[in-house]
Design an enzyme around this catalytic site. Structure first.
Site, PDB file in Angstrom:
ATOM      1  N   PHE A   1      -6.034  -0.138   5.562  1.00 17.05           N
ATOM      2  CA  PHE A   1      -4.740  -0.108   4.869  1.00 17.05           C
ATOM      3  C   PHE A   1      -4.584   1.168   4.047  1.00 17.05           C
ATOM      4  CE2 PHE A   1      -6.225  -4.706   4.622  1.00 17.05           C
ATOM      5  CZ  PHE A   1      -5.830  -4.959   5.928  1.00 17.05           C
TER       6      PHE A   1
ATOM      7  N   GLU B   1       0.817  -1.219   0.000  1.00 17.96           N
ATOM      8  CA  GLU B   1       0.000   0.000   0.000  1.00 17.96           C
ATOM      9  C   GLU B   1       0.851   1.270   0.000  1.00 17.96           C
ATOM     10  OE1 GLU B   1      -0.318  -2.510   2.193  1.00 17.96           O
ATOM     11  OE2 GLU B   1      -2.226  -3.440   1.629  1.00 17.96           O
TER      12      GLU B   1
ATOM     13  N   ARG C   1     -18.806  -2.352   3.157  1.00 16.17           N
ATOM     14  CA  ARG C   1     -19.026  -3.696   2.646  1.00 16.17           C
ATOM     15  C   ARG C   1     -20.471  -4.174   2.685  1.00 16.17           C
ATOM     16  NH1 ARG C   1     -18.786  -8.925   5.127  1.00 16.17           N
ATOM     17  NH2 ARG C   1     -18.074 -10.514   3.675  1.00 16.17           N
TER      18      ARG C   1
END
Lengths: 320, 283
Positions: free
Chosen positions: A89, A64, A173
């Site tokens: 992240f 990342e 999500r």
């Protein structure tokens, strides 16, 4: 109990799909839009863009920090990079890279952060970041956006592609009610008053806007008329809309899927303290990590659902 | 641009070293050691190698780009940028002072020509350079992208993330140079955190590695960069291990980490300047 909701839905969908569909559309509209992803293309719903524009999409592997630097470099070369990974992240892991190479260097990078908050669910606290809005809003130059449903996330994604400057876009999500209109216009930094009220104001962001809509109906059954304001842009904050509402209602509740420290509630409190002191109650995570569970279970356990917004509203009203 | 002769380039190196020492002395802060060691590199790059345009454009389309990842070499970079026409030489006197465009570490928010990204927090420059190189690839722009890193900086994990990316995507228009002076703030790299066999490491990551053993010999530095250029376009990113001596050019500063981040006092400055000819006029 059947509630008289001011907004209803016929379909549920994840906000990450709103991002994925908006990203594809942004790519079709502007050839400078490029994508990067750190081994989570499926989870971020970036696959359709990758398929249609393979030469403008870059798998970076599980790296990342490098991804953020790459995005900054692409931006200075005139591209509009959308860098996607999980919110955890995309922020804490790469804070220094974002700070130096993106924010301080004022690069036109869009940090696209999925799976934010408790509603990530069963993966547990390692992945449930609840500090990202705070970290990102502290950075000078950074615009911070947290839309509430599929349609708003898609509209926000298209809007940030046209906005010059670094942006943090947060989405999630779980399958979630689609209660805002398709093809809506998204104005960065402009709060949206969704429901008019006179007794108190519910300021909500992200998934909890839906919970605020439900809470409004619950309060109305008890004769309490709440105003509901959708704060999709955490920074720059629409302080004018906040003050205008609280000057009318006299007290407020903030609701967010985030730590209380550093979240939307903090920003609203700052605004009220400076300009119009009024009772403010918070709905958010109170200095704790999350855990495994279903999104509904977690929102209930950590006090982030409509019932808890109603309780907070009553506390605020009692202090008026 | 007319090619300068070796003696002409040498003169610029001497002036760059004077600039660096006078800049850090004036504010009694900054990092003189590494830019003294990289004077030949900076001058070779900006006055001999780069196809660049001092009428600065941020996007750098159609020109070679340079990124300084080890941002603490700012004094050396500012000097070479000013001396090659990016901004007035007189502005060097504002280095590290309030309201200056010449921040302690390079920054873009004051729009200093020549700077495309902030650096200082180490390990990020290679990633940024690769991003800029990727943008060039998309645009089918064949110009080259250069980046300088410190050897101590290679202790940062992000560098190796970027190294992996560059080889995976065949970024063969990128030339990364490592200032291999063997010194970092707390001492020699082999004592602080041994880098072991850097050549083998970069080769194992899929890079074409060249070694410039005389990094303070201008002709060797130019030859190394020419060789690096000749290796571009062959599918692999290029890594130039540049053996330099920190503090080179001043006898009492050379070869030690002690001048990494310490400025000379008045007496030391006078001694040092006595060893470096003023060739282009001090700022």
């Amino acid at each position: 109990m059947s509630l008289d909701l001011k907004y209803t839905y016929t379909e549920k969908k994840d906000t990450r799909s709103g991002f994925g569909d908006g990203f594809l559309e942004a790519g079709r509209r502007n050839p400078n839009v490029v994508g990067l992803c750190a081994d989570l293309i499926g989870s971020l719903k970036m696959g359709d863009f990758q398929k249609e524009f393979p030469d403008r999409f870059f798998q970076t592997g599980i790296a990342e920090a490098n991804m953020i630097g790459l995005a900054a470099g692409m931006a200075l070369g005139g591209k509009i990079p959308f860098a996607g990974t999980f919110a955890n992240f995309a922020t804490g892991r790469v804070y220094d890279q974002i700070r130096q190479s993106v924010a301080y260097s004022d690069k036109n990078v869009k940090i696209c952060a999925s799976h934010a908050g408790l509603t990530l669910g069963e993966d547990g606290a390692t992945h449930q970041i609840l500090e990202d809005l705070g970290m990102m809003k502290m950075l000078p130059h950074m615009t911070v956006i947290n839309p509430c449903d599929y349609n708003q996330t898609k509209a926000a994604t298209l809007a940030i592609a046209e906005h010059e400057g670094p942006v943090y876009l947060r989405f999630g999500r779980p399958s979630w009610p689609i209660f805002t209109p398709a093809n809506q216009k998204f104005e960065i930094g402009k709060a949206w008053k969704m429901i008019d009220g006179k007794d108190l104001t519910l300021f909500a962001t992200g998934h909890l806007v839906w919970e605020a809509v439900v809470a409004e109906a619950m309060l109305r059954e008890e004769g309490i008329h709440a105003e509901v304001i959708n704060i999709h842009t955490i920074k720059p904050l629409d302080t004018e809309a906040i003050l205008e509402s609280v000057q009318k209602t006299g007290c407020a509740v903030s609701a967010e899927e985030h730590q209380l420290h550093g979240g939307l509630g903090d920003s609203i409190a700052q605004t009220l303290i400076r300009h119009y002191p009024a009772p403010l109650e918070y709905v958010g995570v109170n200095d704790s990590f999350g855990e495994s569970g279903t999104p509904t279970q977690l929102l209930e356990k950590y006090g982030l659902n409509a019932e808890n917004i109603v309780k907070a509203a009553k506390r605020a009203l009692a202090r008026k | 641009m007319k090619k300068l002769s070796l003696p002409e380039l040498q003169k610029i190196c001497s002036q760059l070293r004077r600039d660096v020492l006078r800049m850090v002395h004036a504010v009694q802060s900054g990092h003189p050691g590494a830019p003294l060691g990289c004077a030949e590199f900076f001058v070779a790059l900006y006055f001999d190698q780069l196809h660049h345009n001092p009428d600065f454009q941020m996007n750098g389309k159609g020109e070679d780009l340079f990124f300084l990842s080890n941002g603490h070499l700012s004094a050396g970079w500012y000097s070479v940028l000013a001396r090659s026409g990016y901004f007035p030489v007189a502005e060097l006197k504002t280095f590290r002072k309030l309201n200056s465009r010449l921040q302690g570490h390079p920054a873009t928010h004051e729009h200093l020509p020549g700077i495309r990204i902030a650096s200082g927090s180490l390990g990020q420059g290679l990633s940024v350079a690769l991003g800029a190189a990727q943008a060039k690839k998309i645009d089918q722009d064949k110009s080259l992208v250069y980046v300088l890193m410190g050897d101590g900086e290679l202790q940062e994990g992000q560098v190796w993330e970027a190294a992996m990316y560059a080889a995976h995507y065949g970024m063969d228009h990128v030339i990364a140079t490592v200032d291999y002076n063997g010194q970092q703030i707390d001492g020699p790299t082999e004592k602080v955190m041994d880098l072991k066999n850097l050549k083998a490491k970069w080769e194992a990551f899929g890079w074409e590695v060249i070694e410039t053993k005389e990094g303070n010999d201008l002709a060797s530095v130019i030859a190394g960069l020419e060789k690096a250029k000749s290796l571009t376009g062959k599918g692999k990113p290029i890594l130039n291990l540049l053996y330099t001596e920190m503090g080179y050019g001043v006898d009492f500063m050379v070869g030690t980490h002690k001048w990494h981040g310490s400025p000379p006092n008045d007496e030391q400055l006078a001694l040092a300047l006595g060893q470096l000819e003023e060739t282009l006029g001090d700022y």
